[in-house]
Enzyme design. Structure first.
Site, PDB file in Angstrom:
ATOM      1  N   ARG A 183      88.265  34.554  52.620  1.00  0.00           N
ATOM      2  CA  ARG A 183      88.419  35.173  53.280  1.00  0.00           C
ATOM      3  C   ARG A 183      89.450  36.709  52.934  1.00  0.00           C
ATOM      4  NH1 ARG A 183      88.970  33.330  59.465  1.00  0.00           N
ATOM      5  NH2 ARG A 183      86.138  32.776  59.520  1.00  0.00           N
ATOM      6  N   GLU A 209      80.151  29.548  51.256  1.00  0.00           N
ATOM      7  CA  GLU A 209      79.022  29.893  52.772  1.00  0.00           C
ATOM      8  C   GLU A 209      77.794  28.742  52.716  1.00  0.00           C
ATOM      9  OE1 GLU A 209      78.852  31.470  55.896  1.00  0.00           O
ATOM     10  OE2 GLU A 209      80.235  32.553  55.108  1.00  0.00           O
ATOM     11  N   GLN A 215      76.827  23.507  57.922  1.00  0.00           N
ATOM     12  CA  GLN A 215      76.770  21.793  58.574  1.00  0.00           C
ATOM     13  C   GLN A 215      78.409  21.068  57.713  1.00  0.00           C
ATOM     14  OE1 GLN A 215      73.285  21.682  56.926  1.00  0.00           O
ATOM     15  NE2 GLN A 215      71.923  21.548  58.838  1.00  0.00           N
ATOM     16  N   THR A 216      79.212  21.319  58.112  1.00  0.00           N
ATOM     17  CA  THR A 216      80.236  20.676  57.461  1.00  0.00           C
ATOM     18  C   THR A 216      81.671  21.576  57.920  1.00  0.00           C
ATOM     19  OG1 THR A 216      79.491  20.568  55.432  1.00  0.00           O
ATOM     20  CG2 THR A 216      81.928  20.749  55.232  1.00  0.00           C
ATOM     21  N   GLY A 224      76.991  15.861  51.752  1.00  0.00           N
ATOM     22  CA  GLY A 224      75.175  15.406  52.823  1.00  0.00           C
ATOM     23  C   GLY A 224      74.295  16.645  51.985  1.00  0.00           C
ATOM     24  N   TYR A 225      72.948  16.881  52.726  1.00  0.00           N
ATOM     25  CA  TYR A 225      72.743  17.585  52.265  1.00  0.00           C
ATOM     26  C   TYR A 225      72.777  18.794  50.646  1.00  0.00           C
ATOM     27  CZ  TYR A 225      73.243  18.153  57.188  1.00  0.00           C
ATOM     28  OH  TYR A 225      72.214  17.262  58.113  1.00  0.00           O
ATOM     29  N   TYR A 259      70.597  34.727  56.965  1.00  0.00           N
ATOM     30  CA  TYR A 259      71.789  34.545  56.929  1.00  0.00           C
ATOM     31  C   TYR A 259      73.139  34.527  56.029  1.00  0.00           C
ATOM     32  CZ  TYR A 259      76.639  32.754  57.814  1.00  0.00           C
ATOM     33  OH  TYR A 259      77.964  31.898  57.700  1.00  0.00           O
ATOM     34  N   ASP A 271      74.664  33.141  63.039  1.00  0.00           N
ATOM     35  CA  ASP A 271      74.717  32.094  62.688  1.00  0.00           C
ATOM     36  C   ASP A 271      74.879  31.353  64.398  1.00  0.00           C
ATOM     37  OD1 ASP A 271      76.888  32.366  63.495  1.00  0.00           O
ATOM     38  OD2 ASP A 271      77.463  31.133  61.756  1.00  0.00           O
ATOM     39  N   CYS A 311      85.140  30.532  71.961  1.00  0.00           N
ATOM     40  CA  CYS A 311      83.194  30.306  72.810  1.00  0.00           C
ATOM     41  C   CYS A 311      83.107  29.020  72.034  1.00  0.00           C
ATOM     42  CB  CYS A 311      82.807  31.581  72.452  1.00  0.00           C
ATOM     43  SG  CYS A 311      81.559  31.725  74.054  1.00  0.00           S
ATOM     44  N   CYS A 346      81.519  39.685  80.263  1.00  0.00           N
ATOM     45  CA  CYS A 346      80.804  38.627  79.694  1.00  0.00           C
ATOM     46  C   CYS A 346      80.045  38.086  80.867  1.00  0.00           C
ATOM     47  CB  CYS A 346      81.206  37.167  79.369  1.00  0.00           C
ATOM     48  SG  CYS A 346      79.968  35.670  79.515  1.00  0.00           S
ATOM     49  N   SER A 362      69.417  15.181  59.517  1.00  0.00           N
ATOM     50  CA  SER A 362      68.873  15.957  60.726  1.00  0.00           C
ATOM     51  C   SER A 362      67.731  15.595  61.400  1.00  0.00           C
ATOM     52  CB  SER A 362      68.675  17.215  60.162  1.00  0.00           C
ATOM     53  OG  SER A 362      67.562  16.999  58.925  1.00  0.00           O
TER      54      SER A 362
HETATM   55  S1  SF4 Z   1      83.569  35.350  78.374  1.00  0.00           S
HETATM   56 FE1  SF4 Z   1      81.630  35.218  77.583  1.00  0.00          FE
HETATM   57  S2  SF4 Z   1      81.455  35.375  74.924  1.00  0.00           S
HETATM   58 FE2  SF4 Z   1      83.807  34.703  76.272  1.00  0.00          FE
HETATM   59  S3  SF4 Z   1      84.450  32.493  75.657  1.00  0.00           S
HETATM   60 FE3  SF4 Z   1      83.705  32.526  77.712  1.00  0.00          FE
HETATM   61  S4  SF4 Z   1      81.454  33.015  78.087  1.00  0.00           S
HETATM   62 FE4  SF4 Z   1      82.151  33.386  75.917  1.00  0.00          FE
END
Ligand code: SF4
Length: 355
Positions: A27, A39, A44-45, A83-84, A122, A140, A194, A210, A307
């Protein structure tokens, strides 16, 4: 969506990110090579596991030229356990493409980046936005989940209309001025906040906008269309020992574990006992005229889920008293040199357990 409405999402999201982001080595750079490698390793890791691999890989292959010059076997060796393996092979091919077609300089144009082996939309969006601040939205698994929940969308994310819809939504929402920060922010929100199960909505910077939180469908989203059929395969490995040597070969052809090394293999269409295996054509061909062989250890049985395949593998330790002709397609090596060859994760686990 208008620019004004966008800012309602962008401002709290980016603020949250800058305060909560994990400090990861890739980053703090705008070097497209570093971003690319990270990336690909992280696909998958998990980050914790990926970090070790990333550091080792970057120490050995610090730039495009060093990766392009390496032998594929060595690149695979550095990948062992992740893997992969096609990802590692593609990295290697793409590094050579950059040397040959772009004079050793990482391409800057999105289409050129996309033309590199193994780089899909992606990864191209990630490289172009993080390294060059170009306005491409990354989509993603994390982004699919966040968007499906934010906008309460139950169109399956693995369907063609679903993909179209989410890609469009992601591009509309993108902060065109700071695509690097925005893209990292939405992915980090999916990774930390989330999350698939029990997301931390009460701490979410977007909770007041949301829609799935209002409809009560948070845990039901995103929707996936259907699972791919998982086909079982049966690999019977004969780990032969003779005077401290064993036999291995490199896998060829378009199949799993391409170019990795493996013990003598008999693949069957269902589970076979060793007794039954001894009656197969392949077994008789390998051990033709050798009489009885000695199985020295109970077979180690492993189930390995890839997979879209389950590999049922059986490893038999076998001692022989003379070398059968049927091993001519394999190479004979001292057992102690096995660790110099890149093997599948499954075989790696077997070898670790044998120690
Ligand atoms: S409020 Fe909505 S966007 Fe935020 S963590 Fe919960 S489900 Fe995900």
């Amino acid at each position: 969506m208008s620019g004004m409405e966008n800012m309602e999402f962008i401002v709290p999201l980016e603020k949250w990110y800058l305060e909560n982001k994990r400090d990861l080595p890739w980053r703090n750079t705008t070097d497209p090579y570093v971003i690319w490698i990270s990336e690909v390793i992280l696909q998958q890791t998990r980050v914790i596991q990926g970090l070790d691999y990333f550091n080792r890989f970057m120490t050995r292959f610090p730039d495009v030229a060093s990766l392009a010059e390496a032998e594929e076997d060595e690149v695979l060796k550095y990948w062992q356990g992740l893997g992969y393996y096609s990802r590692a092979r593609n990295l290697h091919t793409a590094a050579r493409q950059i040397m040959d077609d772009f004079g050793g300089l990482f391409p800057k144009n999105y289409r050129d980046v996309l033309s590199l082996k193994g780089i899909g939309e992606y990864t191209a969006a990630a490289i172009c936005s993080f390294a060059y601040r170009q306005p491409y939205a990354v989509v993603d698994g994390n982004v699919y989940r966040v968007l499906a929940r934010l906008f309460d969308i139950d169109v399956p994310i693995d369907s063609t209309p679903g993909k179209k819809l989410f890609v469009k939504l992601a591009s509309d929402l993108l902060d065109k001025k700071r695509p690097d920060v925005y893209n990292q922010a939405i992915m980090e929100l999916g990774a930390l906040q989330c999350v698939p199960r029990s997301p931390h909505c009460e701490l979410c910077p977007l909770s007041d906008k949301c829609l799935s939180l209002i409809s009560g469908r948070v845990e039901k989203l995103p929707v996936k269309q259907g699972k791919t059929v998982v086909k079982p395969r049966f690999f019977n490995y004969l780990c032969i020992s003779y005077q401290g040597d064993t036999w291995i070969r490199q896998r060829k052809g378009k199949d799993i574990w391409e170019n990795l090394y493996e013990f003598v293999l008999i693949e069957t269409d269902k589970e076979y006992s060793f007794e039954e295996l001894q009656h197969t054509e392949e077994y008789c061909r390998i051990f033709n005229g050798l009489g009885k062989v000695k199985v020295t250890a109970l077979p180690l049985q492993k189930r390995h889920v890839l997979s879209h395949r389950i590999i049922n593998a059986y490893f038999y330790s076998i001692e022989i008293e003379s070398v059968p002709e049927g091993l001519s397609g394999y190479i004979r090596i001292p057992y102690t040199e096995l660790e110099n060859y890149a093997v599948s994760r499954l075989t790696h686990i077997y070898l670790e357990q044998r120690k």
